[in-house]
Design a protein around this motif. Structure first.
Motif, PDB file in Angstrom:
ATOM      1  N   PHE A   1       2.491  -6.106 -17.832  1.00 30.18           N
ATOM      2  CA  PHE A   1       3.527  -5.095 -17.553  1.00 30.18           C
ATOM      3  C   PHE A   1       2.947  -3.937 -16.737  1.00 30.18           C
ATOM      4  N   GLY A   2       1.757  -3.492 -17.110  1.00 24.05           N
ATOM      5  CA  GLY A   2       1.130  -2.419 -16.336  1.00 24.05           C
ATOM      6  C   GLY A   2       0.870  -2.838 -14.908  1.00 24.05           C
ATOM      7  N   LEU A   3       0.405  -4.082 -14.769  1.00 22.87           N
ATOM      8  CA  LEU A   3       0.158  -4.570 -13.411  1.00 22.87           C
ATOM      9  C   LEU A   3       1.459  -4.658 -12.625  1.00 22.87           C
ATOM     10  N   VAL A   4       2.524  -5.164 -13.279  1.00 24.49           N
ATOM     11  CA  VAL A   4       3.822  -5.252 -12.610  1.00 24.49           C
ATOM     12  C   VAL A   4       4.333  -3.866 -12.238  1.00 24.49           C
ATOM     13  N   LEU A   5       4.204  -2.906 -13.176  1.00 26.01           N
ATOM     14  CA  LEU A   5       4.654  -1.544 -12.901  1.00 26.01           C
ATOM     15  C   LEU A   5       3.874  -0.943 -11.744  1.00 26.01           C
ATOM     16  N   LEU A   6       2.575  -1.160 -11.740  1.00 26.58           N
ATOM     17  CA  LEU A   6       1.754  -0.629 -10.661  1.00 26.58           C
ATOM     18  C   LEU A   6       2.158  -1.237  -9.315  1.00 26.58           C
ATOM     19  N   ILE A   7       2.353  -2.537  -9.323  1.00 21.29           N
ATOM     20  CA  ILE A   7       2.776  -3.198  -8.086  1.00 21.29           C
ATOM     21  C   ILE A   7       4.143  -2.671  -7.646  1.00 21.29           C
ATOM     22  N   SER A   8       5.056  -2.518  -8.606  1.00 18.71           N
ATOM     23  CA  SER A   8       6.407  -2.039  -8.274  1.00 18.71           C
ATOM     24  C   SER A   8       6.369  -0.637  -7.689  1.00 18.71           C
ATOM     25  N   VAL A   9       5.531   0.228  -8.313  1.00 15.65           N
ATOM     26  CA  VAL A   9       5.449   1.600  -7.819  1.00 15.65           C
ATOM     27  C   VAL A   9       4.840   1.630  -6.420  1.00 15.65           C
ATOM     28  N   VAL A  10       3.785   0.849  -6.209  1.00 11.44           N
ATOM     29  CA  VAL A  10       3.136   0.840  -4.897  1.00 11.44           C
ATOM     30  C   VAL A  10       4.088   0.307  -3.835  1.00 11.44           C
ATOM     31  N   VAL A  11       4.747  -0.822  -4.155  1.00 10.13           N
ATOM     32  CA  VAL A  11       5.677  -1.407  -3.185  1.00 10.13           C
ATOM     33  C   VAL A  11       6.850  -0.460  -2.927  1.00 10.13           C
ATOM     34  N   THR A  12       7.345   0.188  -4.023  1.00  9.10           N
ATOM     35  CA  THR A  12       8.476   1.108  -3.860  1.00  9.10           C
ATOM     36  C   THR A  12       8.091   2.308  -3.013  1.00  9.10           C
ATOM     37  N   LEU A  13       6.900   2.890  -3.306  1.00 13.93           N
ATOM     38  CA  LEU A  13       6.463   4.036  -2.496  1.00 13.93           C
ATOM     39  C   LEU A  13       6.250   3.638  -1.043  1.00 13.93           C
ATOM     40  N   THR A  14       5.669   2.463  -0.850  1.00 12.58           N
ATOM     41  CA  THR A  14       5.489   1.992   0.532  1.00 12.58           C
ATOM     42  C   THR A  14       6.835   1.812   1.217  1.00 12.58           C
ATOM     43  N   THR A  15       7.790   1.242   0.470  1.00 12.74           N
ATOM     44  CA  THR A  15       9.143   1.068   1.019  1.00 12.74           C
ATOM     45  C   THR A  15       9.783   2.417   1.329  1.00 12.74           C
ATOM     46  N   MET A  16       9.558   3.406   0.420  1.00 15.99           N
ATOM     47  CA  MET A  16      10.117   4.730   0.648  1.00 15.99           C
ATOM     48  C   MET A  16       9.559   5.354   1.920  1.00 15.99           C
ATOM     49  N   VAL A  17       8.242   5.231   2.103  1.00 16.08           N
ATOM     50  CA  VAL A  17       7.625   5.817   3.297  1.00 16.08           C
ATOM     51  C   VAL A  17       8.168   5.155   4.553  1.00 16.08           C
ATOM     52  N   VAL A  18       8.258   3.831   4.515  1.00 17.99           N
ATOM     53  CA  VAL A  18       8.760   3.105   5.687  1.00 17.99           C
ATOM     54  C   VAL A  18      10.232   3.427   5.924  1.00 17.99           C
ATOM     55  N   LEU A  19      11.018   3.402   4.853  1.00 14.63           N
ATOM     56  CA  LEU A  19      12.449   3.686   5.000  1.00 14.63           C
ATOM     57  C   LEU A  19      12.690   5.111   5.476  1.00 14.63           C
ATOM     58  N   ARG A  20      11.848   6.028   4.956  1.00 21.48           N
ATOM     59  CA  ARG A  20      12.029   7.414   5.374  1.00 21.48           C
ATOM     60  C   ARG A  20      11.848   7.560   6.881  1.00 21.48           C
ATOM     61  N   ALA A  21      10.835   6.898   7.432  1.00 22.54           N
ATOM     62  CA  ALA A  21      10.573   7.026   8.862  1.00 22.54           C
ATOM     63  C   ALA A  21      11.526   6.185   9.697  1.00 22.54           C
ATOM     64  N   VAL A  22      11.882   5.024   9.169  1.00 20.07           N
ATOM     65  CA  VAL A  22      12.642   4.065   9.981  1.00 20.07           C
ATOM     66  C   VAL A  22      14.142   4.232   9.820  1.00 20.07           C
ATOM     67  N   LEU A  23      14.600   4.544   8.617  1.00 20.39           N
ATOM     68  CA  LEU A  23      16.046   4.508   8.359  1.00 20.39           C
ATOM     69  C   LEU A  23      16.600   5.822   7.826  1.00 20.39           C
ATOM     70  N   ILE A  24      16.006   6.328   6.736  1.00 19.41           N
ATOM     71  CA  ILE A  24      16.633   7.455   6.038  1.00 19.41           C
ATOM     72  C   ILE A  24      16.590   8.727   6.876  1.00 19.41           C
TER      73      ILE A  24
END
Length: 613
Positions: free
Chosen positions: A175-198
């Motif tokens: 669960f910790g590994l999944v949470l860590l992966i989810s947070v990293v992927v989500t933050l990466t998605t946020m950074v990309v979305l912020r620059a590209v879309l949002i």
């Protein structure tokens, strides 16, 4: 319009997270990752649990083999109780809490420790039967192996507490590994979305909110550039949308500016037209086919003493008693045929008094409806002038009749007085005869002038060169009694001044003006007589004298009959002069001040032939 170098928009993290779109995307990405990892985690946990249980089973099976090894190698007959006692050694293993022994017939030989719940019927059909109860932390396994050459069944009850702990720890690690992966992927998605879309969308959202007031702002044509325009070069749908927004805004701004300009021009035109209508010196009415008044200007309200609310929707017949519905129907038909109409009628005020009017009506179309536009002029003054003119004409005819009737006996009296001049009379009689002859001459002139004024001015027209006519008259005027010891200065232009008129009557005009000027000045003074051509293709004749000024209260009446400033004048000279000038389509003005003296100015139209030359 926005400039080509817009500033970099400031989209901070809080504004990014406040964006509903970014919230949905982040939650969707995070939830999707968690869901996917959850789907992967469940089989992993089950597989890990199975591995741990299998380890317990293998451990107990190895211990079972050790515990029963001597039973397999001995030749002695092992009794069931002795065999069960050997099996109870398995309790020394921490994970084994009990067991049961069955013979080949499925009969329970005995149990040790915590007896398993599994019976022979539960495992007889399977070679390696198991029963896991996670609620009780128990795991039961059934093993079939020969003892002293005879098949037996051994059911071992295991304690799975360690398995549960290990599985829990494994779950938390995953669960910790999944949470860590989810947070990293989500933050990466946020950074990309912020620059590209949002960021482009938030900038475009702000620009859309500013676009409407900016497009409607007539004064601020150089507004701040849009934030989203820095993204218009992106080679994706966002760039296409921002470019489309820029083009749309430019078109809308242009259209709005053009429309506002057209509306302002139309509003100014309407205001000017309304001002002209409201300040017109004539009454203006708009009527429909039923003779109902739809609109009027202020002059009409003032003329009729009505309020607008009172007059609107009234019918024409309430203010025009001379009109009937049949008359209006006939008038409407003539207007529909495209025939403007001018008629005289009567209008009635609110107090009941009436006054004559002249109505000029025409046909108009407003808001898709046919309407009549009527311009109404109060002709009370004209009617009174016509009556006065008719009375003057009657008086003129009467005066002419009186002059004719008086001239006959006057001629006899004048002839008799002339006869007396040939006779020898005493000095006193001669003095009275001289006085009678002077009065007779004055009366003769008065009768002639009255007769000349009362007659219509009929012209024997010919082309007359005014310069030559003036020079011709100068000598005789200089020798006249009024010009004795006075100077007459005539100034003529080098160009020819030709007028079409009556020579004798124009002579009379010039003689009257110069003679009056000479009579108004003392000896040794000068009368100036000037002729020139004006820019309006007129001949200007000015006669000036420096004598006493004409009183201001007399000056406007000086051309009226029987108004004179001279003690022995009859007041008809200037009146006749004005009538002659007006008969030649000219005009005459008189100005008089103590500083500049008196100037009489006559304007006569130039001959057409001279104008065309």
């Amino acid at each position: 319009m926005p400039s080509s170098t817009p500033p970099r928009p400031k989209v901070d993290l809080l504004s990014f997270l406040r964006s509903r779109l970014s919230q949905k995307i982040v939650l969707s990405v995070f939830g999707s990752i968690v869901a996917i990892e959850g789907l992967i985690l469940i089989p992993s946990v089950m597989r890990r649990q199975q591995e741990l249980l299998e380890g317990l089973r293998q451990q107990s099976l190895a211990s079972l083999k050790v515990a029963t090894v001597d039973v397999k190698t001995t030749d002695e007959v092992v009794f069931p109780n002795q065999l069960l006692a050997k099996l109870s050694r398995l309790e020394a293993i921490p994970v084994v809490v009990g067991g049961s022994l069955y013979n080949a017939r499925g009969e329970l030989i005995g149990s040790f420790g915590e007896a398993p719940t599994m019976t022979f019927s539960d495992f007889s059909a399977e070679e390696d039967a198991v029963d896991f109860n996670p609620n009780l932390d128990r795991y039961e396994t059934a093993q079939s192996f020969p003892l002293v050459g005879i098949p037996h069944w051994v059911v071992i009850n295991h304690d799975t507490t360690s398995v549960r702990r290990e599985v829990g720890a494994f779950v938390w690690r995953i669960f910790g590994l999944v949470l860590l992966i989810s947070v990293v992927v989500t933050l990466t998605t946020m950074v990309v979305l912020r620059a590209v879309l949002i960021s482009p969308i938030l900038a475009l959202n702000d620009d859309l909110l500013e676009a409407a007031p900016a497009a409607l702002n007539e004064e601020n044509t150089t507004m701040q550039p849009f934030k989203s325009l820095r993204y218009r070069y992106k080679k994706d749908e966002i760039g296409a949308v921002i470019c489309a927004f820029q083009q749309m805004f430019e078109r809308i701004s242009t259209n709005i500016a053009q429309r506002q300009q057209a509306e302002n021009q139309l509003r100014d035109s309407e205001n000017r037209f309304r001002t002209l209508v409201e300040q017109a010196a004539e009454s203006i009415f708009v009527l429909d086919q039923d003779a109902r008044i739809l609109n009027v200007n202020q002059f009409a309200l003032d003329s009729l003493n009505y309020e607008r609310s009172e007059l609107i929707q009234c019918r024409l017949f309430e203010i025009n008693p001379a009109f009937t519905p049949q008359d209006y129907d006939l008038l409407w038909q003539r207007l529909q045929a495209g025939m403007p109409i001018t008629i005289e009628s009567v209008h009635r005020r609110k107090d009941g008094s009436c006054y004559p009017v002249e109505i000029r009506a025409s046909f108009i179309k407003m808001t898709g409806a046919q309407q009549a536009l009527a311009l109404v002029r109060d002709i009370s003054d004209r009617k009174q002038a016509e009556k006065a003119q008719a009375r003057l004409a009657e008086i003129g005819q009467l005066a002419a009749m009186i002059v004719h009737e008086v001239r006959n006996p006057f001629t006899t009296v004048y002839m008799a007085l002339s006869t007396f001049q040939t006779m020898e009379l005493p000095p006193r009689g001669k003095m009275r005869l001289s006085l009678a002859m002077e009065e007779s001459e004055r009366l003769k002139r008065l009768l002639n002038e009255i007769l000349a004024y009362s007659k219509e001015q009929k012209l024997a027209e010919e082309a007359i060169e005014i310069n030559d006519l003036s020079r011709e008259l100068l000598g005789s005027l200089q020798d006249s009694p009024a010009a004795v010891d006075k100077n007459i200065q005539l100034t003529t232009p080098s160009e020819s001044l030709v007028v079409k008129g009556d020579r004798d009557k124009l002579k009379q005009v010039l003689i009257n003006l110069v003679t009056n000027a000479c009579e108004a000045i003392p000896a040794k003074e000068t009368v100036t007589w000037q002729l020139q051509r004006t820019s309006q293709q007129l001949i200007e004749i000015q006669v000036h004298n420096g004598g006493d000024p004409i009183p201001p209260e007399v000056l406007p009446k000086l051309t009226q009959p029987f108004v004179s400033t001279k003690a022995n004048g009859n007041g008809l000279g200037l009146a006749i002069t004005k009538r002659i000038v007006e008969a030649h389509q000219g005009s005459m003005t008189i100005s008089s001040t103590a500083h500049e003296g008196t100037t009489v100015t006559v304007f006569l139209p130039l001959s057409t032939n001279l104008i065309n030359r």
